[in-house]
Design a protein around this motif. Structure first.
Motif, PDB file in Angstrom:
ATOM      1  N   GLY A 191     -12.472  24.470 -30.619  1.00  0.00           N
ATOM      2  CA  GLY A 191     -11.448  23.766 -30.420  1.00  0.00           C
ATOM      3  C   GLY A 191     -12.601  22.850 -28.976  1.00  0.00           C
ATOM      4  O   GLY A 191     -11.848  21.468 -28.812  1.00  0.00           O
ATOM      5  N   GLY A 195     -13.583  18.796 -28.233  1.00  0.00           N
ATOM      6  CA  GLY A 195     -11.870  18.487 -27.943  1.00  0.00           C
ATOM      7  C   GLY A 195     -12.246  18.105 -26.837  1.00  0.00           C
ATOM      8  O   GLY A 195     -11.682  17.171 -25.953  1.00  0.00           O
ATOM      9  N   ALA A 222     -12.971  13.933 -33.043  1.00  0.00           N
ATOM     10  CA  ALA A 222     -11.157  14.545 -33.029  1.00  0.00           C
ATOM     11  C   ALA A 222     -11.102  14.473 -34.576  1.00  0.00           C
ATOM     12  O   ALA A 222     -10.944  15.804 -34.765  1.00  0.00           O
ATOM     13  N   PHE A 226     -10.667  18.835 -34.697  1.00  0.00           N
ATOM     14  CA  PHE A 226      -9.280  19.147 -35.259  1.00  0.00           C
ATOM     15  C   PHE A 226      -9.010  20.319 -35.762  1.00  0.00           C
ATOM     16  O   PHE A 226      -8.100  21.461 -36.073  1.00  0.00           O
ATOM     17  N   LEU A 234      -5.742  20.832 -28.891  1.00  0.00           N
ATOM     18  CA  LEU A 234      -5.218  19.880 -29.640  1.00  0.00           C
ATOM     19  C   LEU A 234      -4.257  19.442 -28.706  1.00  0.00           C
ATOM     20  O   LEU A 234      -3.890  18.084 -28.871  1.00  0.00           O
ATOM     21  N   THR A 238      -4.749  15.017 -27.508  1.00  0.00           N
ATOM     22  CA  THR A 238      -3.752  14.471 -26.915  1.00  0.00           C
ATOM     23  C   THR A 238      -3.467  14.054 -25.967  1.00  0.00           C
ATOM     24  O   THR A 238      -3.402  12.697 -25.876  1.00  0.00           O
TER      25      THR A 238
END
Length: 449
Positions: A191, A195, A222, A226, A234, A238
């Protein structure tokens, strides 16, 4: 005729020879991050990327010493200071027997940072780094879908036929999916790695592609990231999408970033006054995937800072830290980790290196719209990593990727358009659309789509 300092810019001949090529050492390093094998080097078992980091440390350090990274900057000295203080603190806590640990740490921290500083020196090289990172990670989507739906890590199974691959770790389901580990040691690594690439995908690899070209390139990264289903990554995504949306919506407002900074400052003061929790604790609680995760991160922050303040000079080293017996021993917070294990000077230096490079890049005057977009992509990515660092610890692959990306921004500080040869073409320039839905604005610079 303008006169430039010989250390600040490349000559046209130098740029013709090297500016359009990405050094093979960088390519080798970036591919090694996705190799889930443990290899043996000089009788010591090492992860693939770690063996590469050890091999590349001296070439990167020598290149920096010879001036290939341009003039020395504040972030360079902060990273060197962090590496040196870490060695001092570990020896103070554990004696000379930790030489292997501090050696590997120096190669990962300083070596990977200097690799980015010395061998990513032109816009074309920076674009190729972004493209390589984004494309390689996006290609993991089919394997991520299989793992999320069936809990079968096909990649690790395939790599196990080549050598000693990472084990498929146990991890719980979230939101009805199995957390994806991919070719990494843990879903958090998967991630954080993916990310962090939102900004680079949108503003660098997506530059000149048109709105939909940017959307699907960014969305692919993304979607893949995810499936790690981890709070830190995450939160990073965001934050990056929030910055991109702010940039697009207020693209005609020249002072939009000052407005955003003011709003963040106001939020921080208001929360600090009205809440019985610190602003950082409030942020962690809202970004956590569930209440239990958020509460655990808040306790880590509280007890982590208590341990750091109780051992301010050299930290606690690798000794166990004081906390409730039921609280995990994992310090899932990168920005306080160094203060805990190596003392407050180390905690200060890790933040100084980040903000030193960030502020220097932001303040650098750039008139070329493409370079302003590239800079925006790097800033968005690094803000995402900053957010993630309050909820996860960067170790192994995420750590070296962070160090490399931090160093890979150094070229912004010496870039001058007239130093780039006309013979060196950005590969994007040949594929730009002649049509854009937005009118061309003269006499002002923006950093939006």
């Amino acid at each position: 005729m303008a006169v430039t300092h010989p250390e600040e810019t490349y000559t046209r001949a130098q740029t013709r020879d090297t500016g359009a090529k990405l050094n093979i050492l960088v390519v080798f390093f970036l591919f090694s991050l996705l190799v889930p094998l443990t290899i043996e080097l000089a009788g010591i078992k090492l992860l693939a990327y770690r063996a590469v980091a050890l091999l590349l440390f001296f070439p990167a350090f020598i290149a920096w010493c010879r001036g290939q990274a341009g003039p020395r900057i504040f972030a360079d000295y902060a990273m060197i200071g962090l590496s040196a203080w870490f060695i001092i603190a570990m020896v103070a806590n554990h004696g000379l027997g930790v030489w292997q640990t501090v050696g590997v740490h120096t190669a990962e921290l300083l070596g990977c940072y200097l690799l980015g500083r010395a061998f990513v020196r032109t816009p074309v090289q920076f674009f190729k780094v972004a493209k390589l990172l984004v494309v390689c990670f996006s290609l993991l989507l089919p394997f991520a879908l299989i793992e999320a739906l069936t809990a079968q890590n096909v990649l690790l199974q395939l790599w196990s036929y080549v050598g000693s691959a990472f084990p498929d770790v146990d991890h719980e389901q979230r939101l009805g999916f199995d957390r994806v580990q991919g070719p990494f040691e843990h879903p958090i690594h998967f991630g954080v790695y993916g990310g962090a690439l939102i900004g680079l995908a949108c503003y660098v690899y997506g530059y000149g592609r048109g709105v939909w070209g940017r959307i699907w390139r960014t969305g692919l990264v993304a979607l893949t990231a995810f499936f790690s289903l981890s709070s830190g990554p995450l939160a990073a995504m965001t934050a990056q999408f929030g910055l991109i949306a702010w940039d697009v919506i207020l693209r005609d407002v020249k002072s939009r970033w000052w407005i955003l900074a003011g709003l963040v400052a106001i939020w921080y003061v208001v929360i600090d006054i009205l809440s019985n929790r610190t602003p950082i604790e409030v942020m962690i609680s809202y970004f956590a995937l569930n209440a239990q995760t958020g509460y655990g991160r808040i306790l880590i922050f509280d007890y982590g800072m208590q341990n750091a303040l109780a051992n301010p000079l050299f930290g606690i080293g690798f000794d166990d830290w004081i906390r409730p017996a039921w609280l995990t021993d994992s310090v899932d917070m990168f920005w306080i980790y160094y203060a805990m294990i190596a003392g407050l000077p180390a905690g200060f230096l890790v933040l100084a290196a980040y903000f030193g490079m960030m502020i220097s890049v932001i303040k650098r005057p750039l008139t070329d719209p493409k370079m302003r977009q590239y800079r925006m992509g790097w800033i968005v990515t690094m803000v995402g990593l900053f957010m993630a660092g309050w909820m996860v610890h960067f170790w192994k692959v995420p750590f070296v990727l962070y160090c490399f990306l931090l160093g890979a921004a150094g070229w912004f500080l010496t870039y001058k358009p007239d130093a780039i040869s006309d013979d060196v073409k950005d590969p994007q320039d040949e594929r730009k659309f002649n049509y854009t839905r937005f009118p061309v604005r003269r006499g002002r610079q923006t950093e939006s789509f």
